[in-house]
Motif scaffolding. Structure first.
Motif, PDB file in Angstrom:
ATOM      1  N   LEU A 160       1.034  -1.197   0.162  1.00  0.00           N
ATOM      2  CA  LEU A 160       0.132  -0.304   0.213  1.00  0.00           C
ATOM      3  C   LEU A 160       0.957   1.364  -0.446  1.00  0.00           C
ATOM      4  CD1 LEU A 160      -2.993  -1.067   2.495  1.00  0.00           C
ATOM      5  CD2 LEU A 160      -2.576  -1.277   0.153  1.00  0.00           C
ATOM      6  N   LYS A 161       2.137   1.225   0.785  1.00  0.00           N
ATOM      7  CA  LYS A 161       2.854   2.743   0.633  1.00  0.00           C
ATOM      8  C   LYS A 161       3.788   2.249  -0.543  1.00  0.00           C
ATOM      9  CE  LYS A 161       4.438   2.464   5.295  1.00  0.00           C
ATOM     10  NZ  LYS A 161       5.264   2.055   6.596  1.00  0.00           N
ATOM     11  N   SER A 162       3.852   1.623  -1.251  1.00  0.00           N
ATOM     12  CA  SER A 162       4.431   2.067  -2.507  1.00  0.00           C
ATOM     13  C   SER A 162       3.015   2.058  -3.642  1.00  0.00           C
ATOM     14  CB  SER A 162       4.414   0.235  -3.192  1.00  0.00           C
ATOM     15  OG  SER A 162       5.282   0.143  -4.138  1.00  0.00           O
ATOM     16  N   ALA A 163       2.616   1.905  -4.015  1.00  0.00           N
ATOM     17  CA  ALA A 163       1.027   2.040  -4.499  1.00  0.00           C
ATOM     18  C   ALA A 163       0.785   3.803  -4.190  1.00  0.00           C
ATOM     19  CB  ALA A 163      -0.121   1.479  -4.282  1.00  0.00           C
ATOM     20  N   LEU A 164       0.921   4.208  -2.678  1.00  0.00           N
ATOM     21  CA  LEU A 164       0.386   5.253  -2.515  1.00  0.00           C
ATOM     22  C   LEU A 164       1.580   6.117  -2.841  1.00  0.00           C
ATOM     23  CD1 LEU A 164      -1.787   7.715  -1.027  1.00  0.00           C
ATOM     24  CD2 LEU A 164       0.093   7.822   1.291  1.00  0.00           C
ATOM     25  N   ALA A 165       2.796   5.592  -2.961  1.00  0.00           N
ATOM     26  CA  ALA A 165       3.832   6.334  -3.565  1.00  0.00           C
ATOM     27  C   ALA A 165       3.857   7.191  -4.610  1.00  0.00           C
ATOM     28  CB  ALA A 165       5.651   5.883  -2.891  1.00  0.00           C
ATOM     29  N   GLU A 167       0.848   6.887  -6.741  1.00  0.00           N
ATOM     30  CA  GLU A 167       0.675   7.853  -6.766  1.00  0.00           C
ATOM     31  C   GLU A 167       0.483   8.730  -6.602  1.00  0.00           C
ATOM     32  OE1 GLU A 167      -2.798   7.648  -8.155  1.00  0.00           O
ATOM     33  OE2 GLU A 167      -2.329   5.049  -8.349  1.00  0.00           O
ATOM     34  N   GLY A 168       1.594   9.441  -5.177  1.00  0.00           N
ATOM     35  CA  GLY A 168       1.728  10.547  -5.350  1.00  0.00           C
ATOM     36  C   GLY A 168       2.738  11.151  -5.900  1.00  0.00           C
ATOM     37  N   ALA A 169       3.354  10.641  -6.994  1.00  0.00           N
ATOM     38  CA  ALA A 169       4.270  10.967  -8.178  1.00  0.00           C
ATOM     39  C   ALA A 169       3.256  11.135  -9.099  1.00  0.00           C
ATOM     40  CB  ALA A 169       5.523   9.672  -7.957  1.00  0.00           C
ATOM     41  N   LYS A 170       1.779  10.849  -9.845  1.00  0.00           N
ATOM     42  CA  LYS A 170       1.783  10.722 -10.745  1.00  0.00           C
ATOM     43  C   LYS A 170       0.998  12.442 -10.201  1.00  0.00           C
ATOM     44  CE  LYS A 170      -0.013   6.472 -11.754  1.00  0.00           C
ATOM     45  NZ  LYS A 170      -1.139   5.654 -11.240  1.00  0.00           N
ATOM     46  N   VAL A 171       1.147  12.861  -9.111  1.00  0.00           N
ATOM     47  CA  VAL A 171       0.363  13.750  -8.482  1.00  0.00           C
ATOM     48  C   VAL A 171       1.414  15.595  -8.709  1.00  0.00           C
ATOM     49  CG1 VAL A 171      -1.213  15.621  -6.274  1.00  0.00           C
ATOM     50  CG2 VAL A 171      -1.703  12.680  -6.783  1.00  0.00           C
ATOM     51  N   LYS A 172       2.406  15.220  -8.642  1.00  0.00           N
ATOM     52  CA  LYS A 172       3.418  15.740  -8.712  1.00  0.00           C
ATOM     53  C   LYS A 172       3.573  15.836 -10.229  1.00  0.00           C
ATOM     54  CE  LYS A 172       5.023  14.572  -4.146  1.00  0.00           C
ATOM     55  NZ  LYS A 172       6.805  14.144  -3.373  1.00  0.00           N
TER      56      LYS A 172
END
Length: 172
Positions: A160-165, A167-172
């Motif tokens: 889940l942390k990997s998936a969250l990271a 998704e965070g990279a896509k937002v930036k």
């Protein structure tokens, strides 16, 4: 090997409570309301012996019922009633599932006898209803299904942390 399709088929039901009568259902619902829990589902499945599934599965195909071990008869019966695990065969790909389980001429196809949905290893499924083809890719609400079965909690948290990271990279 089959965690993803099994999770896709029964994951929501695994998160629910099973009670044997409607009185217990009302008691449990009251407790959930008091705890402000409006999402947990409760299934009512009477305490009887394990259902006899002879002749209810497709011949020669591995089904979810055969792929999972359920020790508790009431939990097994719940998975039969709510998910139809005896009628959900497993395949390597959705294309293989479709080729095996869709029978008849194009436009007049139906599902193979004793099959309701056919699951692929990636968690996707194919199904025919009233002559219409349905397919759900291995996504849930636009995201890949998070694997939970067969993983310890630490591995789940890391995934889940990997998936969250990501998704965070896509937002930036």
């Amino acid at each position: 090997e089959w965690e993803r399709p099994i999770e896709a088929a029964i994951g929501k039901t695994l998160k629910s409570f099973v009670v044997s009568n409607y009185r217990d259902l009302q008691v449990l619902k009251k407790i959930f309301r008091e705890c402000n829990d409006r999402e947990t589902e409760v299934q009512v499945v009477p305490k009887t012996g394990r259902y006899n599934m002879d002749g209810r599965s497709p011949d020669g195909l591995l089904t979810i019922e055969q792929a999972v071990l359920v020790d508790n008869d009431q939990a097994f019966n719940c998975l039969i009633e709510k998910c139809g695990i005896e009628r959900c065969p497993l395949f390597q790909t959705s294309n293989e599932a479709e080729q095996t389980c869709f029978v008849g001429n194009h436009g007049q196809q139906r599902m193979l006898q004793n099959v309701s949905k056919a699951y692929a290893k990636d968690g996707s499924f194919v199904q025919l209803k009233n002559g219409n083809k349905f397919m759900r890719p291995h996504m849930q609400q636009g995201r890949p299904i998070v694997k939970c079965l067969g993983m310890d909690k630490g591995a789940q948290i890391a995934q889940l942390k990997s998936a969250l990271a990501e998704e965070g990279a896509k937002v930036k």
